[in-house]
Design an enzyme around this catalytic site. Structure first.
Site, PDB file in Angstrom:
ATOM      1  N   LYS A   1       0.872  -1.300  -0.058  1.00 58.40           N
ATOM      2  CA  LYS A   1       0.046   0.129   0.113  1.00 58.40           C
ATOM      3  C   LYS A   1       0.946   1.234   0.128  1.00 58.40           C
ATOM      4  O   LYS A   1       1.381   1.752   1.125  1.00 58.40           O
ATOM      5  CB  LYS A   1      -0.788   0.084   1.436  1.00 58.40           C
ATOM      6  CG  LYS A   1      -2.269   0.535   1.133  1.00 58.40           C
ATOM      7  CD  LYS A   1      -2.066   2.029   0.769  1.00 58.40           C
ATOM      8  CE  LYS A   1      -2.035   3.092   1.968  1.00 58.40           C
ATOM      9  NZ  LYS A   1      -1.586   4.515   1.468  1.00 58.40           N
TER      10      LYS A   1
ATOM     11  N   GLU B   1       9.489   1.727  11.342  1.00 57.72           N
ATOM     12  CA  GLU B   1      10.525   2.999  11.105  1.00 57.72           C
ATOM     13  C   GLU B   1       9.683   4.113  10.931  1.00 57.72           C
ATOM     14  O   GLU B   1       9.094   4.503  10.182  1.00 57.72           O
ATOM     15  CB  GLU B   1      11.165   2.460   9.434  1.00 57.72           C
ATOM     16  CG  GLU B   1      12.658   2.758   9.704  1.00 57.72           C
ATOM     17  CD  GLU B   1      12.345   4.437   8.893  1.00 57.72           C
ATOM     18  OE1 GLU B   1      12.382   5.329   9.809  1.00 57.72           O
ATOM     19  OE2 GLU B   1      12.725   4.776   7.852  1.00 57.72           O
TER      20      GLU B   1
ATOM     21  N   CYS C   1      13.716  10.313   7.026  1.00 59.43           N
ATOM     22  CA  CYS C   1      13.540   9.776   8.262  1.00 59.43           C
ATOM     23  C   CYS C   1      14.824  10.135   9.083  1.00 59.43           C
ATOM     24  O   CYS C   1      14.851  10.404  10.103  1.00 59.43           O
ATOM     25  CB  CYS C   1      13.104   8.309   8.273  1.00 59.43           C
ATOM     26  SG  CYS C   1      14.349   7.415   7.139  1.00 59.43           S
TER      27      CYS C   1
ATOM     28  N   GLU D   1      10.235  16.021  15.125  1.00 57.95           N
ATOM     29  CA  GLU D   1      10.624  15.715  13.758  1.00 57.95           C
ATOM     30  C   GLU D   1       9.774  16.810  12.968  1.00 57.95           C
ATOM     31  O   GLU D   1       8.668  16.727  12.654  1.00 57.95           O
ATOM     32  CB  GLU D   1      10.338  14.331  13.194  1.00 57.95           C
ATOM     33  CG  GLU D   1      10.808  14.118  12.000  1.00 57.95           C
ATOM     34  CD  GLU D   1      10.571  12.389  11.433  1.00 57.95           C
ATOM     35  OE1 GLU D   1       9.204  12.521  11.607  1.00 57.95           O
ATOM     36  OE2 GLU D   1      11.240  12.003  10.929  1.00 57.95           O
TER      37      GLU D   1
END
Ligand code: NAD
Ligand code: BTL
Length: 478
Positions: A177, A252, A286, A380
């Site tokens: 997906k 992750e 990331c 983040e």
């Protein structure tokens, strides 16, 4: 401009057939805001069909295929990807806003993952275990069965390579997906997988919204393992959904990664890495080095030199292949600008120019004056924003580096070998880079985080263990 689409993007792959959904989603080019394609809006029904097709594949040709043949198929697919790297790169550049050179590197990384995992497919095996007299004991390494892969929009090809590539190598059948913002290269990859001769149902690709297709996939009782890359909140929801079926999950989830510059560092070597690892992919990485920790003796010099690099950055449309493109969407621009609005009394050391006009432009911004617990030094941001934080000692550097909820990657710049070893041992994260950052992205290097950066490891051989399970066989034969 030539049409970058060489296939019908409104079709998804389920059980070897190319199908349309009842509804579709528009595809926007972040460099100019224009809609240039559409993708299927798959949902629970399509996920259900894809999981059923994957089970059929496991029960059929794909499940019976020997490891060497599987490996050769993946290697052929890797060669097809490499041959189409330029087309894939243009597609990704238009879909995600990534400068062409970075998109090309992603396509070649996908090819390299398939080469690596193709070659590894028949080299992962169980062991024999010395045991009591009269027994023979051995282990079998077997696929989970049907694996779900929920992929974000920032590095679609690389993340498909590391997760789907490894899962297929172990003989799993996959339901992928991709993110609703970036499905085109996933669909192109599926076309190439068919061309390479992957049996029907071994790979199924269902584009759709996270709340629809993504949620259906993570909660599906027919899935035996879920690999997720994305935000902490969604990762936690995926893990909770999978937990109801007692299914293992690899998460992750990003980070707030530091690069730590000691006063004896080779600054000429460090500087390009300090800046590049912050603005690559417009900071939507990331493992972005969003915190630069600098020894106070060299802090002014590092800020001055980074500022110079920032002011020289060329920002522009992805196909013009500048240093940085736009961020993925108006929503992501809003998220980053929301963080910058909290900068308050921080100092903007440097900011690059961005184009006027349409496109989701965010100026690369270098900030100083943040305490280690400032929101911009903790969260983040997922945009081209770096925060410089000075430190006075190794112990303080370590405390600041470890002082966030995340723990994905860290870089350490020093000539002192003992300091390198202590930092590598004590940094709270999944990868440490000594006098470099990222090691060129090597597919061989296990990758993943601790804390809110997630758990489980992908890339390298480690991923092959993650996408398989161990069965112990104990035979009593006298
Ligand atoms: N770690 C990373 O590489 C990464 C990638 C993308 C985004 N992010 C972070 O997430 C923030 C928001 O971005 P986002 O909203 O696109 O991320 P997200 O985590 O919501 O999306 C990632 C993937 O999860 C899917 N998804 C969304 N909701 C889901 C659900 N309920 N169940 C299952 N799957 C679902 C999405 O369709 C997409 O494929 C960013 O600002 C960034 O901080 C991190
Ligand atoms: C590791 N990398 C850069 C491919 C993906 C993280 O965003």
């Amino acid at each position: 401009m030539t049409d970058p689409l060489w296939f019908d993007s409104e079709e998804m792959l389920i059980g070897g057939r190319w199908l349309r959904a009842a509804d579709s989603l528009p595809v926007e080019n972040p460099s100019n805001g224009e809609t240039f394609a559409a993708i299927p809006r798959g949902g629970a029904r399509e996920i259900d069909a894809a999981v059923a097709a994957a089970h059929e594949a496991r029960a059929g040709e794909w499940g019976r295929m020997d490891a060497a043949t599987r490996g050769r198929l993946l290697s052929s697919l890797g060669r097809l990807v490499a041959e189409r790297a330029e087309d894939l790169a243009r597609l990704e550049a238009m879909d995600v806003g990534k400068p062409l050179a970075q998109a090309r590197a992603d396509a070649l990384a996908l090819a390299r993952y398939l080469e690596f995992y193709g070659g590894a497919a028949d080299k992962v095996h169980g062991t024999t275990i010395p045991f009591l007299d009269g027994y023979t004991v051995y282990t079998l390494r077997q696929p989970h069965g049907v694996t779900g892969h929920i992929v974000p929009w920032n590095y679609p090809m690389q993340i498909i390579g590391r997760s789907v590539g490894a899962a297929l190598a172990m003989g799993n059948a996959c339901v992928l997906k991709p993110a609703e913002e970036a499905c085109l290269t996933a669909l192109a990859f599926a076309r190439l997988a068919c061309d390479a001769g992957l049996p029907a149902g071994a790979l199924n690709v269902v584009p759709g919204l996270g709340a629809e297709a993504g949620a259906a996939l993570s909660a599906h009782p027919g899935i035996h393992h879920v690999s997720f890359t994305g935000s902490v909140a969604t990762g936690a929801a995926v893990q909770a959904a999978a937990a109801a079926n007692v299914v293992p999950v690899t998460l992750e989830l990003g980070g707030k990664s530091p690069q730590i510059v000691f006063d004896d560092a080779d600054l000429d070597a460090a500087l390009p890495f300090l800046v590049r690892a912050g603005i690559q992919n417009a900071g939507q990485t990331c493992s972005a080095a969003s915190r630069i920790l600098v020894h106070e003796a060299v802090a002014d010099k590092v800020v001055a030199r980074m500022s110079e690099s920032y002011r020289a950055l060329r920002v522009g449309p992805a196909l013009e292949d500048r240093d940085m493109g736009p961020v993925i969407s108006a929503r992501q621009k809003g998220i980053v600008e929301g963080f910058l609005a909290q900068a308050g009394d921080l100092t903007v050391a440097a900011r690059a120019e961005v184009p006027d006009g349409p496109g989701h432009w965010v100026a690369p911004t270098l900030l100083t004056g943040a305490a280690p617990d400032h929101p911009l030094a903790q969260a983040e941001i997922f945009g081209p924003v770096q925060v410089v934080i000075p430190f006075a000692s190794e112990a303080e550097a370590l405390a600041i580096a470890n002082g966030t909820d995340y723990g994905l990657v860290a870089g350490v710049w020093t000539r002192d070998g003992a300091c390198q070893m202590r930092m590598a041992r004590d940094l709270h994260c999944g990868q440490v880079f000594l006098n470099n950052y990222g090691a060129g992205g090597g597919v061989e290097l296990p990758f993943g985080g601790v804390g809110k950066s997630g758990h489980g490891r992908e890339k390298g051989f480690e991923a092959l263990y993650g996408f398989s399970q161990l069965k112990t066989v104990a035979a009593l034969h006298g």
